[in-house]
Design a protein around this motif. Structure first.
Motif, PDB file in Angstrom:
ATOM      1  N   VAL A 279     -10.001   5.158   3.605  1.00 45.09           N
ATOM      2  CA  VAL A 279     -10.427   5.315   4.983  1.00 45.09           C
ATOM      3  C   VAL A 279     -11.010   4.027   5.557  1.00 45.09           C
ATOM      4  CG1 VAL A 279     -12.108   6.547   6.405  1.00 45.09           C
ATOM      5  CG2 VAL A 279     -10.675   7.790   4.813  1.00 45.09           C
ATOM      6  N   LEU A 280     -11.535   3.180   4.696  1.00 45.16           N
ATOM      7  CA  LEU A 280     -12.136   1.961   5.225  1.00 45.16           C
ATOM      8  C   LEU A 280     -11.099   0.882   5.546  1.00 45.16           C
ATOM      9  CD1 LEU A 280     -15.364   1.720   3.065  1.00 45.16           C
ATOM     10  CD2 LEU A 280     -15.186   2.268   5.480  1.00 45.16           C
ATOM     11  N   GLN A 281      -9.888   1.057   5.035  1.00 46.95           N
ATOM     12  CA  GLN A 281      -8.859   0.067   5.329  1.00 46.95           C
ATOM     13  C   GLN A 281      -8.346   0.213   6.756  1.00 46.95           C
ATOM     14  OE1 GLN A 281      -5.537   0.333   2.646  1.00 46.95           O
ATOM     15  NE2 GLN A 281      -6.907   0.308   0.878  1.00 46.95           N
ATOM     16  N   ASP A 282      -7.933  -0.895   7.324  1.00 49.41           N
ATOM     17  CA  ASP A 282      -7.225  -0.822   8.588  1.00 49.41           C
ATOM     18  C   ASP A 282      -5.745  -0.665   8.256  1.00 49.41           C
ATOM     19  OD1 ASP A 282      -6.135  -0.988  11.044  1.00 49.41           O
ATOM     20  OD2 ASP A 282      -7.265  -2.759  11.669  1.00 49.41           O
ATOM     21  N   VAL A 283      -5.204   0.509   8.553  1.00 45.57           N
ATOM     22  CA  VAL A 283      -3.835   0.801   8.128  1.00 45.57           C
ATOM     23  C   VAL A 283      -2.821   0.551   9.242  1.00 45.57           C
ATOM     24  CG1 VAL A 283      -4.567   2.491   6.415  1.00 45.57           C
ATOM     25  CG2 VAL A 283      -4.090   3.240   8.753  1.00 45.57           C
ATOM     26  N   ARG A 284      -3.260   0.015  10.364  1.00 47.05           N
ATOM     27  CA  ARG A 284      -2.340  -0.137  11.496  1.00 47.05           C
ATOM     28  C   ARG A 284      -1.160  -1.039  11.170  1.00 47.05           C
ATOM     29  NH1 ARG A 284      -6.032  -1.941  16.292  1.00 47.05           N
ATOM     30  NH2 ARG A 284      -7.403  -2.517  14.587  1.00 47.05           N
ATOM     31  N   SER A 285      -1.390  -2.036  10.305  1.00 45.08           N
ATOM     32  CA  SER A 285      -0.317  -2.984  10.014  1.00 45.08           C
ATOM     33  C   SER A 285       0.448  -2.630   8.745  1.00 45.08           C
ATOM     34  CB  SER A 285      -0.910  -4.385   9.888  1.00 45.08           C
ATOM     35  OG  SER A 285      -1.921  -4.361   8.906  1.00 45.08           O
ATOM     36  N   ASP A 286       0.139  -1.478   8.170  1.00 44.25           N
ATOM     37  CA  ASP A 286       0.821  -1.088   6.937  1.00 44.25           C
ATOM     38  C   ASP A 286       2.195  -0.508   7.262  1.00 44.25           C
ATOM     39  OD1 ASP A 286       1.717   0.078   4.589  1.00 44.25           O
ATOM     40  OD2 ASP A 286      -0.289   0.668   3.962  1.00 44.25           O
ATOM     41  N   PRO A 287       3.279  -1.201   6.902  1.00 45.52           N
ATOM     42  CA  PRO A 287       4.623  -0.745   7.285  1.00 45.52           C
ATOM     43  C   PRO A 287       5.104   0.463   6.489  1.00 45.52           C
ATOM     44  CG  PRO A 287       4.781  -2.697   5.901  1.00 45.52           C
ATOM     45  CD  PRO A 287       3.311  -2.420   6.079  1.00 45.52           C
ATOM     46  N   THR A 288       4.406   0.790   5.416  1.00 47.62           N
ATOM     47  CA  THR A 288       4.859   1.916   4.600  1.00 47.62           C
ATOM     48  C   THR A 288       4.387   3.248   5.150  1.00 47.62           C
ATOM     49  OG1 THR A 288       2.918   1.861   3.157  1.00 47.62           O
ATOM     50  CG2 THR A 288       4.786   0.474   2.535  1.00 47.62           C
ATOM     51  N   LEU A 289       3.466   3.212   6.092  1.00 45.41           N
ATOM     52  CA  LEU A 289       2.924   4.467   6.593  1.00 45.41           C
ATOM     53  C   LEU A 289       3.711   4.969   7.810  1.00 45.41           C
ATOM     54  CD1 LEU A 289      -0.869   3.734   6.264  1.00 45.41           C
ATOM     55  CD2 LEU A 289       0.437   5.365   4.936  1.00 45.41           C
ATOM     56  N   PRO A 290       3.904   6.260   7.912  1.00 43.96           N
ATOM     57  CA  PRO A 290       4.648   6.809   9.040  1.00 43.96           C
ATOM     58  C   PRO A 290       3.853   6.736  10.340  1.00 43.96           C
ATOM     59  CG  PRO A 290       3.783   8.578   7.671  1.00 43.96           C
ATOM     60  CD  PRO A 290       3.432   7.296   6.976  1.00 43.96           C
ATOM     61  N   ARG A 291       4.596   6.690  11.431  1.00 39.80           N
ATOM     62  CA  ARG A 291       3.969   6.646  12.754  1.00 39.80           C
ATOM     63  C   ARG A 291       4.386   7.866  13.560  1.00 39.80           C
ATOM     64  NH1 ARG A 291       2.601   1.111  14.257  1.00 39.80           N
ATOM     65  NH2 ARG A 291       2.498   0.090  12.246  1.00 39.80           N
ATOM     66  N   THR A 292       3.550   8.219  14.475  1.00 41.39           N
ATOM     67  CA  THR A 292       3.904   9.294  15.387  1.00 41.39           C
ATOM     68  C   THR A 292       3.600   8.865  16.817  1.00 41.39           C
ATOM     69  OG1 THR A 292       3.438  11.574  16.018  1.00 41.39           O
ATOM     70  CG2 THR A 292       1.633  10.376  14.992  1.00 41.39           C
ATOM     71  N   ARG A 293       4.460   9.323  17.748  1.00 43.07           N
ATOM     72  CA  ARG A 293       4.198   9.083  19.175  1.00 43.07           C
ATOM     73  C   ARG A 293       3.833  10.399  19.866  1.00 43.07           C
ATOM     74  NH1 ARG A 293       5.722   4.440  21.467  1.00 43.07           N
ATOM     75  NH2 ARG A 293       6.745   2.899  20.165  1.00 43.07           N
ATOM     76  N   ASP A 294       3.390  11.309  19.056  1.00 45.37           N
ATOM     77  CA  ASP A 294       3.171  12.660  19.547  1.00 45.37           C
ATOM     78  C   ASP A 294       1.695  13.039  19.526  1.00 45.37           C
ATOM     79  OD1 ASP A 294       4.301  14.904  20.620  1.00 45.37           O
ATOM     80  OD2 ASP A 294       4.520  15.923  18.697  1.00 45.37           O
ATOM     81  N   VAL A 295       0.842  12.041  19.647  1.00 49.23           N
ATOM     82  CA  VAL A 295      -0.589  12.307  19.582  1.00 49.23           C
ATOM     83  C   VAL A 295      -1.281  11.694  20.799  1.00 49.23           C
ATOM     84  CG1 VAL A 295      -0.695  12.428  17.069  1.00 49.23           C
ATOM     85  CG2 VAL A 295      -0.963  10.218  18.219  1.00 49.23           C
ATOM     86  N   ARG A 296      -2.567  11.924  20.894  1.00 48.73           N
ATOM     87  CA  ARG A 296      -3.340  11.314  21.958  1.00 48.73           C
ATOM     88  C   ARG A 296      -4.658  10.862  21.346  1.00 48.73           C
ATOM     89  NH1 ARG A 296      -3.516  11.600  27.629  1.00 48.73           N
ATOM     90  NH2 ARG A 296      -5.612  11.410  28.447  1.00 48.73           N
ATOM     91  N   CYS A 297      -4.855   9.562  21.350  1.00 48.57           N
ATOM     92  CA  CYS A 297      -6.090   9.027  20.781  1.00 48.57           C
ATOM     93  C   CYS A 297      -7.285   9.519  21.601  1.00 48.57           C
ATOM     94  CB  CYS A 297      -6.052   7.505  20.791  1.00 48.57           C
ATOM     95  SG  CYS A 297      -7.621   6.742  20.342  1.00 48.57           S
TER      96      CYS A 297
END
Ligand SMILES: [Zn+2]
Ligand SMILES: [Zn+2]
Length: 118
Positions: A64-82
């Motif tokens: 949880v402490l890592q910044d995972v935004r630049s991790d290419p192995t993790l899936p992304r979704t465009r179906d959320v709202r920050c």
């Protein structure tokens, strides 16, 4: 009885092995019987053992402490709202926490991280 290590406790009612668990309301460790309603409070020295075990098995903090935004192995979704900046793209991943497997979302815009309880 002497010596180190966690002590085994047995139910005085049914003689079954008692299992430790956290009483979430009172935030104390208790031992409970799986065969009957018997339950007793653990003494504070057992708390240390229990906390170490929890700490050992929970890898949530490092994930949880890592910044995972630049991790290419993790899936992304465009179906959320920050909830912070209303951006709709987020990286998501699961991590094992005390509550079980939890879905985390990490906003690609502002880096805000939140949990999704599904
Ligand atoms: Zn019992
Ligand atoms: Zn955001």
């Amino acid at each position: 009885m002497s010596g180190g290590g966690p002590k085994l406790r047995f139910c005085p009612e049914s003689n079954d092995l008692l299992y430790p668990k956290e009483d979430k309301e009172r935030k104390v460790l208790v031992y409970f019987c799986r065969s009957c309603p018997y339950q007793e409070d653990a003494d504070p020295s057992d708390w240390c053992v229990y906390r170490n075990e929890v700490h050992h098995t929970s890898r949530e903090k490092s994930v949880v402490l890592q910044d995972v935004r630049s991790d290419p192995t993790l899936p992304r979704t465009r179906d959320v709202r920050c909830p912070q900046c209303a951006n709709n793209e987020a990286v998501f991943f699961t991590a094992s926490t005390e509550e079980g497997m939890t879905l985390f979302l990490n906003c690609c815009n502002c880096g805000h991280r939140w949990r999704d309880y599904v």
